[in-house]
Design an enzyme around this catalytic site. Structure first.
Site, PDB file in Angstrom:
ATOM      1  N   TYR A 152     -11.245 -54.811 -24.104  1.00 43.72           N
ATOM      2  CA  TYR A 152     -10.538 -53.549 -23.620  1.00 43.72           C
ATOM      3  C   TYR A 152     -10.494 -54.753 -22.809  1.00 43.72           C
ATOM      4  O   TYR A 152     -10.590 -54.230 -20.999  1.00 43.72           O
ATOM      5  CB  TYR A 152     -11.128 -52.463 -23.127  1.00 43.72           C
ATOM      6  CG  TYR A 152     -11.476 -51.465 -24.649  1.00 43.72           C
ATOM      7  CD1 TYR A 152     -10.908 -51.874 -25.867  1.00 43.72           C
ATOM      8  CD2 TYR A 152     -12.402 -49.996 -24.540  1.00 43.72           C
ATOM      9  CE1 TYR A 152     -11.235 -51.248 -26.858  1.00 43.72           C
ATOM     10  CE2 TYR A 152     -12.646 -49.499 -25.485  1.00 43.72           C
ATOM     11  CZ  TYR A 152     -12.205 -50.550 -26.668  1.00 43.72           C
ATOM     12  OH  TYR A 152     -12.114 -49.155 -27.991  1.00 43.72           O
ATOM     13  N   HIS A 183     -17.903 -53.804 -33.766  1.00 39.09           N
ATOM     14  CA  HIS A 183     -16.316 -52.845 -33.151  1.00 39.09           C
ATOM     15  C   HIS A 183     -15.669 -53.364 -34.502  1.00 39.09           C
ATOM     16  O   HIS A 183     -15.219 -52.730 -34.774  1.00 39.09           O
ATOM     17  CB  HIS A 183     -15.445 -54.444 -32.160  1.00 39.09           C
ATOM     18  CG  HIS A 183     -14.728 -52.944 -31.270  1.00 39.09           C
ATOM     19  ND1 HIS A 183     -14.398 -53.351 -30.063  1.00 39.09           N
ATOM     20  CD2 HIS A 183     -14.129 -52.145 -31.542  1.00 39.09           C
ATOM     21  CE1 HIS A 183     -13.296 -52.822 -29.413  1.00 39.09           C
ATOM     22  NE2 HIS A 183     -12.829 -52.321 -31.248  1.00 39.09           N
ATOM     23  N   SER A 237      -9.647 -42.283 -30.989  1.00 35.71           N
ATOM     24  CA  SER A 237      -8.594 -41.505 -30.605  1.00 35.71           C
ATOM     25  C   SER A 237      -8.602 -40.789 -31.345  1.00 35.71           C
ATOM     26  O   SER A 237      -7.203 -40.327 -32.127  1.00 35.71           O
ATOM     27  CB  SER A 237      -7.246 -42.869 -31.501  1.00 35.71           C
ATOM     28  OG  SER A 237      -7.547 -43.821 -30.744  1.00 35.71           O
ATOM     29  N   PRO A 238      -9.718 -38.629 -30.762  1.00 36.84           N
ATOM     30  CA  PRO A 238      -9.979 -38.460 -31.322  1.00 36.84           C
ATOM     31  C   PRO A 238      -8.640 -36.956 -30.716  1.00 36.84           C
ATOM     32  O   PRO A 238      -8.295 -35.796 -31.005  1.00 36.84           O
ATOM     33  CB  PRO A 238     -10.773 -37.565 -30.352  1.00 36.84           C
ATOM     34  CG  PRO A 238     -11.648 -38.642 -29.488  1.00 36.84           C
ATOM     35  CD  PRO A 238     -10.970 -39.296 -29.309  1.00 36.84           C
ATOM     36  N   LEU A 239      -7.622 -38.001 -29.479  1.00 42.26           N
ATOM     37  CA  LEU A 239      -6.365 -36.710 -29.184  1.00 42.26           C
ATOM     38  C   LEU A 239      -5.006 -37.356 -30.602  1.00 42.26           C
ATOM     39  O   LEU A 239      -4.001 -37.248 -30.456  1.00 42.26           O
ATOM     40  CB  LEU A 239      -6.152 -36.777 -28.241  1.00 42.26           C
ATOM     41  CG  LEU A 239      -7.835 -35.774 -27.313  1.00 42.26           C
ATOM     42  CD1 LEU A 239      -6.979 -36.041 -25.592  1.00 42.26           C
ATOM     43  CD2 LEU A 239      -7.420 -34.647 -27.670  1.00 42.26           C
ATOM     44  N   GLY A 240      -5.715 -38.379 -30.689  1.00 39.46           N
ATOM     45  CA  GLY A 240      -4.303 -39.124 -31.521  1.00 39.46           C
ATOM     46  C   GLY A 240      -4.027 -40.522 -31.352  1.00 39.46           C
ATOM     47  O   GLY A 240      -3.082 -41.017 -31.583  1.00 39.46           O
ATOM     48  N   GLY A 241      -4.170 -41.154 -30.120  1.00 37.03           N
ATOM     49  CA  GLY A 241      -4.239 -41.874 -29.764  1.00 37.03           C
ATOM     50  C   GLY A 241      -3.116 -42.070 -28.267  1.00 37.03           C
ATOM     51  O   GLY A 241      -2.721 -41.107 -27.703  1.00 37.03           O
ATOM     52  N   ALA A 275      -1.433 -38.786 -27.682  1.00 37.47           N
ATOM     53  CA  ALA A 275      -1.922 -37.603 -27.189  1.00 37.47           C
ATOM     54  C   ALA A 275      -1.206 -36.361 -26.600  1.00 37.47           C
ATOM     55  O   ALA A 275      -1.458 -35.266 -26.443  1.00 37.47           O
ATOM     56  CB  ALA A 275      -2.805 -37.917 -26.099  1.00 37.47           C
ATOM     57  N   GLY A 276      -0.555 -37.095 -25.949  1.00 37.77           N
ATOM     58  CA  GLY A 276       0.008 -35.347 -24.609  1.00 37.77           C
ATOM     59  C   GLY A 276       1.020 -34.813 -25.550  1.00 37.77           C
ATOM     60  O   GLY A 276       1.409 -33.413 -25.858  1.00 37.77           O
TER      61      GLY A 276
HETATM   62  N1  LIG Z   1     -13.493 -49.110 -32.078  1.00 39.88           N
HETATM   63  C1  LIG Z   1     -12.422 -48.606 -31.855  1.00 39.88           C
HETATM   64  O1  LIG Z   1     -11.765 -49.774 -33.423  1.00 39.88           O
HETATM   65  C2  LIG Z   1     -11.291 -48.254 -30.961  1.00 39.88           C
HETATM   66  C3  LIG Z   1     -10.205 -47.727 -31.229  1.00 39.88           C
HETATM   67  C4  LIG Z   1      -8.906 -47.917 -30.240  1.00 39.88           C
HETATM   68  C5  LIG Z   1      -9.938 -46.712 -29.273  1.00 39.88           C
HETATM   69  N2  LIG Z   1     -11.736 -47.086 -28.975  1.00 39.88           N
HETATM   70  C6  LIG Z   1     -12.189 -46.089 -28.346  1.00 39.88           C
HETATM   71  O2  LIG Z   1     -11.529 -44.337 -28.584  1.00 39.88           O
HETATM   72  C7  LIG Z   1     -11.033 -43.406 -26.821  1.00 39.88           C
HETATM   73  C8  LIG Z   1     -10.379 -43.163 -27.356  1.00 39.88           C
HETATM   74  O3  LIG Z   1      -9.485 -42.985 -27.417  1.00 39.88           O
HETATM   75  P1  LIG Z   1      -7.680 -43.920 -26.974  1.00 39.88           P
HETATM   76  O4  LIG Z   1      -7.831 -43.915 -26.224  1.00 39.88           O
HETATM   77  O5  LIG Z   1      -7.204 -44.480 -28.098  1.00 39.88           O
HETATM   78  O6  LIG Z   1      -6.655 -42.165 -27.886  1.00 39.88           O
HETATM   79  P2  LIG Z   1      -7.333 -41.006 -27.332  1.00 39.88           P
HETATM   80  O7  LIG Z   1      -8.485 -40.452 -26.765  1.00 39.88           O
HETATM   81  O8  LIG Z   1      -7.219 -39.960 -27.984  1.00 39.88           O
HETATM   82  O9  LIG Z   1      -5.425 -40.379 -26.378  1.00 39.88           O
HETATM   83  C9  LIG Z   1      -5.973 -41.224 -25.330  1.00 39.88           C
HETATM   84  C10 LIG Z   1      -4.734 -40.224 -24.142  1.00 39.88           C
HETATM   85  O10 LIG Z   1      -4.855 -39.160 -24.072  1.00 39.88           O
HETATM   86  C11 LIG Z   1      -4.331 -38.619 -22.553  1.00 39.88           C
HETATM   87  N3  LIG Z   1      -5.599 -37.510 -22.361  1.00 39.88           N
HETATM   88  C12 LIG Z   1      -6.706 -37.434 -22.315  1.00 39.88           C
HETATM   89  N4  LIG Z   1      -6.950 -36.185 -22.323  1.00 39.88           N
HETATM   90  C13 LIG Z   1      -6.495 -34.929 -22.548  1.00 39.88           C
HETATM   91  C14 LIG Z   1      -6.018 -33.939 -21.920  1.00 39.88           C
HETATM   92  N5  LIG Z   1      -7.081 -33.166 -21.605  1.00 39.88           N
HETATM   93  N6  LIG Z   1      -4.931 -33.250 -22.165  1.00 39.88           N
HETATM   94  C15 LIG Z   1      -3.812 -34.209 -22.086  1.00 39.88           C
HETATM   95  N7  LIG Z   1      -4.099 -35.557 -22.900  1.00 39.88           N
HETATM   96  C16 LIG Z   1      -5.052 -35.985 -22.600  1.00 39.88           C
HETATM   97  C17 LIG Z   1      -4.794 -39.157 -21.589  1.00 39.88           C
HETATM   98  O11 LIG Z   1      -3.841 -39.594 -20.904  1.00 39.88           O
HETATM   99  P3  LIG Z   1      -3.607 -40.491 -19.795  1.00 39.88           P
HETATM  100  O12 LIG Z   1      -3.819 -42.165 -19.938  1.00 39.88           O
HETATM  101  O13 LIG Z   1      -2.526 -39.837 -19.254  1.00 39.88           O
HETATM  102  O14 LIG Z   1      -5.310 -39.996 -19.158  1.00 39.88           O
HETATM  103  C18 LIG Z   1      -4.807 -40.800 -22.531  1.00 39.88           C
HETATM  104  O15 LIG Z   1      -4.454 -42.087 -22.165  1.00 39.88           O
HETATM  105  C19 LIG Z   1     -10.615 -44.990 -26.623  1.00 39.88           C
HETATM  106  O16 LIG Z   1     -11.187 -45.336 -25.038  1.00 39.88           O
HETATM  107  C20 LIG Z   1     -11.954 -46.404 -26.593  1.00 39.88           C
HETATM  108  O17 LIG Z   1     -13.053 -46.210 -25.867  1.00 39.88           O
HETATM  109  C21 LIG Z   1     -11.995 -47.170 -29.573  1.00 39.88           C
END
Ligand SMILES: NC(=O)c1ccc[n+]([C@@H]2O[C@H](COP(=O)([O-])OP(=O)(O)OC[C@H]3O[C@@H](n4cnc5c(N)ncnc54)[C@H](OP(=O)(O)O)[C@@H]3O)[C@@H](O)[C@H]2O)c1
Length: 284
Positions: free
Chosen positions: A53, A128, A208-212, A216-217
């Site tokens: 990252y 990973h 990406s539990p919120l769709g990425g 996510a928004g």
């Molecule tokens: N293992 C893998 O290959 C892999 C791949 C991707 C991700 N990951 C891990 O999974 C984590 C989560 O995935 P992600 O960050 O890609 O996507 P995500 O969790 O689906 O979405 C992240 C975005 O959601 C927004 N958000 C969070 N909480 C919210 C809420 N309550 N209301 C509205 N918006 C909200 C944040 O906005 P703001 O930025 O404005 O705060 C953030 O940028 C990563 O951070 C990483 O640690 C792992």
């Protein structure tokens, strides 16, 4: 906050994903530190990161360093916080991602992560992403050695299919603590892995539990049931999505990413959001 377990370690049912604070579009360092501290203050005791990252080729571990800095400056009990990092993915600095899963590289990467995190042993180290050039058994063998040497306390895998989960569990002698795969209202195809983890008693961390980051928004606009049920409870559709994921198995621990304190403060409330049977049926 409600608790769940990874291996023998108790963690908050909702964790924090660190990726948005270190890749393209990231905020300045102080907002990131504020975000991590807001998570800790809200009771988050699982922080997910990875050495990959970062953006530039010369800043490997950007996110791990941020987390180490935030923990060092936080006044609370850091011994209760599980930092989960990953190795085996790389970013050369041109915006691309590639994989490298040979055992020698993984061991060296784990050693570098350990130093950046400033710990004697990494709390949870996850492979990973499978490297098609390396036998999966060999990559997982590196995790087994790291466990045996005490360099890592728990071992996990990511982006794995059911066969790889079973293989890793066997090679690690039953010590596979977690599986981290993509899973959200928009992306449900990791359901078989989620069910297998439930059956085997392994933690399942939806990524990406919120769709990425970029999607996510819009979760509530794309998935109106989540918005409607959120309105009924007076909460965000994102909270409903996380509560729905938590309902799928006691092994599920979502790791929503954030780059703003408000985002993670909102997300953690999902741990205590009770959805009715009818609502859960509706969400599918
Ligand atoms: N293992 C893998 O290959 C892999 C791949 C991707 C991700 N990951 C891990 O999974 C984590 C989560 O995935 P992600 O960050 O890609 O996507 P995500 O969790 O689906 O979405 C992240 C975005 O959601 C927004 N958000 C969070 N909480 C919210 C809420 N309550 N209301 C509205 N918006 C909200 C944040 O906005 P703001 O930025 O404005 O705060 C953030 O940028 C990563 O951070 C990483 O640690 C792992």
């Amino acid at each position: 906050m409600r608790q769940r377990t990874i291996g023998n370690v108790q963690v908050s049912a909702v964790g924090l994903g660190g990726m948005p604070m270190s890749i393209e579009g990231r905020p300045d360092r102080s907002r990131s530190i504020d975000t991590i501290v807001a998570a800790l203050d809200a009771g988050v005791t699982l922080i997910d990161t990875a050495d990959a990252y970062h953006i530039g080729g010369d800043e490997v571990g950007h996110n791990e360093s941020l987390i180490a800095e935030a923990l060092a400056g936080w006044g609370g009990d850091t011994s209760q916080v599980l930092v989960a990092t990953k190795g085996g993915h790389r970013r050369p600095g041109d915006g691309s991602w590639n994989v490298k899963g040979d055992p020698a590289y993984l061991k060296q990467a784990a050693e570098a992560s350990l130093k950046r995190l400033g710990v004697d042993a990494i709390g949870l180290y996850q492979y990973h992403r499978p490297d098609p050039e390396v036998a999966y058994a060999d990559s997982i063998g590196a995790l087994r050695d790291l466990l045996d040497e005490g360099k890592i306390k728990l071992a996990g895998i990511s982006n794995a299919n059911p066969d790889q989960i079973r293989e890793a569990q066997e090679i690690l002698g039953g010590r596979l603590a977690s599986v981290q795969n993509q899973f959200s209202p928009a992306y449900r195809s990791s359901q078989p892995e989620l069910e297998l983890c439930d059956e085997l008693g392994i933690a399942f961390l939806p990524w990406s539990p919120l769709g990425g980051i970029s999607k996510a928004g819009e979760l509530g606009e794309k998935f109106e049931k989540f918005a409607r049920i959120g309105d009924d409870h007076g909460v965000s559709p994102q909270q409903v999505a996380l509560a729905w994921e938590l309902s799928l198995s006691p092994r599920v621990i979502p790791i929503p990413g954030a780059s703003r304190p408000e985002s993670i403060r909102d997300s953690v409330k999902a741990a205590d959001l009770e959805l009715t049977e009818a609502e859960l049926l509706d969400l599918g």
